[in-house]
Design an enzyme around this catalytic site. Sequence first.
Site, mmCIF file in Angstrom:
data_model
loop_
_atom_site.group_PDB
_atom_site.id
_atom_site.type_symbol
_atom_site.label_atom_id
_atom_site.label_comp_id
_atom_site.label_asym_id
_atom_site.label_seq_id
_atom_site.Cartn_x
_atom_site.Cartn_y
_atom_site.Cartn_z
ATOM 1 N N GLY A 95 0.812 -1.211 0.000
ATOM 2 C CA GLY A 95 0.000 0.000 0.000
ATOM 3 C C GLY A 95 0.845 1.260 0.000
ATOM 4 N N ARG A 96 2.090 1.092 0.391
ATOM 5 C CA ARG A 96 2.973 2.275 0.407
ATOM 6 C C ARG A 96 4.401 1.875 0.073
ATOM 7 N NH1 ARG A 96 4.313 3.975 6.574
ATOM 8 N NH2 ARG A 96 4.141 1.952 7.561
ATOM 9 N N LYS A 116 9.956 2.149 0.622
ATOM 10 C CA LYS A 116 8.809 2.107 1.536
ATOM 11 C C LYS A 116 8.421 3.542 1.888
ATOM 12 C CE LYS A 116 7.539 0.065 6.016
ATOM 13 N NZ LYS A 116 7.983 -0.870 7.056
ATOM 14 N N GLY A 129 -0.109 6.262 1.344
ATOM 15 C CA GLY A 129 1.069 5.718 0.659
ATOM 16 C C GLY A 129 2.390 6.247 1.189
ATOM 17 N N ARG A 186 5.670 -13.442 1.123
ATOM 18 C CA ARG A 186 5.150 -13.598 2.478
ATOM 19 C C ARG A 186 4.199 -14.779 2.506
ATOM 20 N NH1 ARG A 186 4.777 -7.782 3.913
ATOM 21 N NH2 ARG A 186 5.917 -6.747 2.252
ATOM 22 N N ASP A 255 0.894 -11.642 6.808
ATOM 23 C CA ASP A 255 1.523 -10.830 5.761
ATOM 24 C C ASP A 255 2.891 -10.324 6.208
ATOM 25 O OD1 ASP A 255 -0.433 -9.398 7.483
ATOM 26 O OD2 ASP A 255 0.509 -7.629 6.633
ATOM 27 N N ASP A 265 9.146 -6.259 8.528
ATOM 28 C CA ASP A 265 8.128 -5.347 9.032
ATOM 29 C C ASP A 265 8.383 -4.879 10.458
ATOM 30 O OD1 ASP A 265 5.694 -3.858 9.245
ATOM 31 O OD2 ASP A 265 5.030 -5.012 7.513
HETATM 32 P P1 AMP Z 1 1.662 -3.224 8.224
HETATM 33 O O1 AMP Z 1 0.886 -3.010 9.462
HETATM 34 O O2 AMP Z 1 2.843 -2.301 8.088
HETATM 35 O O3 AMP Z 1 2.025 -4.653 7.986
HETATM 36 O O4 AMP Z 1 0.721 -2.772 7.000
HETATM 37 C C1 AMP Z 1 -0.475 -3.420 6.704
HETATM 38 C C2 AMP Z 1 -0.982 -2.972 5.363
HETATM 39 O O5 AMP Z 1 -1.311 -1.593 5.359
HETATM 40 C C3 AMP Z 1 -0.019 -3.193 4.218
HETATM 41 O O6 AMP Z 1 -0.764 -3.612 3.109
HETATM 42 C C4 AMP Z 1 0.556 -1.810 4.019
HETATM 43 O O7 AMP Z 1 1.030 -1.635 2.709
HETATM 44 C C5 AMP Z 1 -0.635 -0.928 4.313
HETATM 45 N N1 AMP Z 1 -0.277 0.432 4.749
HETATM 46 C C6 AMP Z 1 0.306 0.786 5.921
HETATM 47 N N2 AMP Z 1 0.471 2.133 5.985
HETATM 48 C C7 AMP Z 1 -0.016 2.635 4.817
HETATM 49 C C8 AMP Z 1 -0.128 3.954 4.264
HETATM 50 N N3 AMP Z 1 0.280 5.037 4.921
HETATM 51 N N4 AMP Z 1 -0.698 4.066 3.038
HETATM 52 C C9 AMP Z 1 -1.123 2.993 2.358
HETATM 53 N N5 AMP Z 1 -1.049 1.745 2.820
HETATM 54 C C10 AMP Z 1 -0.500 1.556 4.030
HETATM 55 MG MG MG Z 2 3.339 -5.430 6.718
#
Ligand code: AMP
Ligand code: MG
Length: 490
Positions: A95-96, A116, A129, A186, A255, A265
């Site tokens: 997502g980012r 990232k 993002g 993953r 994930d 992560d």
């Molecule tokens: P995480 O908790 O870092 O494992 O993220 C979980 C999901 O949320 C993943 O798909 C990330 O890419 C997405 N994500 C986290 N922060 C953002 C953000 N600021 N914008 C878009 N997607 C995000």
């Molecule tokens: Mg993650």
Amino acid sequence: MTQKNSNEIGWSFNNSYVRLPELFYTRQNPTPVKSPKLRIVNEQLGKALGLNVQLLKSDDITNVFAGNEIPNGATPLAQAYAGHQFGHFTMLGDGRAILLGEQITPSDKRFDIQLKGSGRTPYSRGGDGRATLGPMLREYIISEAMHALGIPTTRSLAVVTTGESVQRETELPGAILTRVAASHLRVGTYQYVANWGTNEELQVLADYALNRHFPELETDENPYLSLLKGVIKRQAKLIAKWQLVGFIHGVMNTDNMTISGETIDYGPCAFMDEYDPATVFSSIDRQGRYAYSNQPGIGLWNLARFAETLLPLLHEDQDRAIKLAEDSLSNFKELYHSSWLTGMRGKLGIFNEEEQDEPLVEDLLRLMEKYRADYTNTFRALTFDNLENADLFASPEFKEWQERWQRRLDRQKESKARAHELMRNNNPALIPRNHRVEEAIEAAVDQGDYSVMDELLDALAKPYAHTPGQDKYTTPPPPSAQPYRTYCGT
Ligand code: AMP
Ligand code: MG
């Protein structure tokens, strides 16, 4: 905009992921940022990747780290994946993050180069993002500390600030981390394809992991069963290593569990100070699902989700497939336990195996919990026979334990000097202590002073050196009214 000087910088991309079925990803460029500024770059890692160290601080490469220029040979994309987040299955994806491509190193190794915080993708859902400076510096520090501790992990190549602000609870400086990984496959990648793809696509993804991470298993009679067993083994060993240094990942969603066996992560992770198996740092983990003592069990749960995705490839008869998966999963406990016990023996200077070793370890841990002993410093004190300054060491129970331990060491043929050597190599002097990490991030973010972080990184790079210069970083935090809290997704 693609970059002219790519060869000079040393980029050498060969992108296998983009040759996989289109279901697996979306081609997507990073979103350029206003005014990129390089804040930190990892020269040693850059060199190992085959990048020209002289140019690592050049504007050309800063623009790549910022997503403003695409190096020749890169094929930027966002990966699709799913995952169980705190037990609930969801569609996710980068997502980012943007995978620029796969760098082939001078020693012919393949590494993902990922940005990232580089802008929105089709998988961003409601997110912007973007990433902020503090958490990206935190990932840099902790991932590099993990690497130095000898724990498989994704690495950090660089952090740039974007010159743009990012809205969180307050406005914060935007930043992008360049992450380097054996791959970003993953458990959740397999869940995604098992759910939304065909069996043929699943097989392509399984073949891909075999080829990239387990080439020695490709010719096995049932390579997919071997893949499952291989991932189980790597994860069992990885989680044992976490436990041995007191690392708490904090968000072991499927994930966030790799197929390569690297830690990935670094959101709400942290190292524990006082030994307490119930330790949780993450602000959102209210049930303690990902507490220290739960990590092996959660690891197994995640691996069961991985096994489920592979069922169609394990055997054409579903019942036989399930049986094969269950048998493989049933080995996890023993694999984990033997890695952990071997590590604990090392921490106590023990070379050979005796049945009473496990109770000896367990009894020490019980006493450490009772006397709220610092995890890292207890083993350090035992290594250097420096048993002062802790309630634990003054207690009669400990004295009794110590005599048992000494008798155990006397029973092995290896000398005391060799036992000491073994302990030095298994008990780090340093972990990235939360208060030290916070202090370094604060100086960088609030004052633009990166010297605190540089000094911390230098110290963390040699955790087993046991030199007097390290003392400053070995003190636990002063007692605090509030427990330390960490945050996700920032
Ligand atoms: P995480 O908790 O870092 O494992 O993220 C979980 C999901 O949320 C993943 O798909 C990330 O890419 C997405 N994500 C986290 N922060 C953002 C953000 N600021 N914008 C878009 N997607 C995000
Ligand atoms: Mg993650």
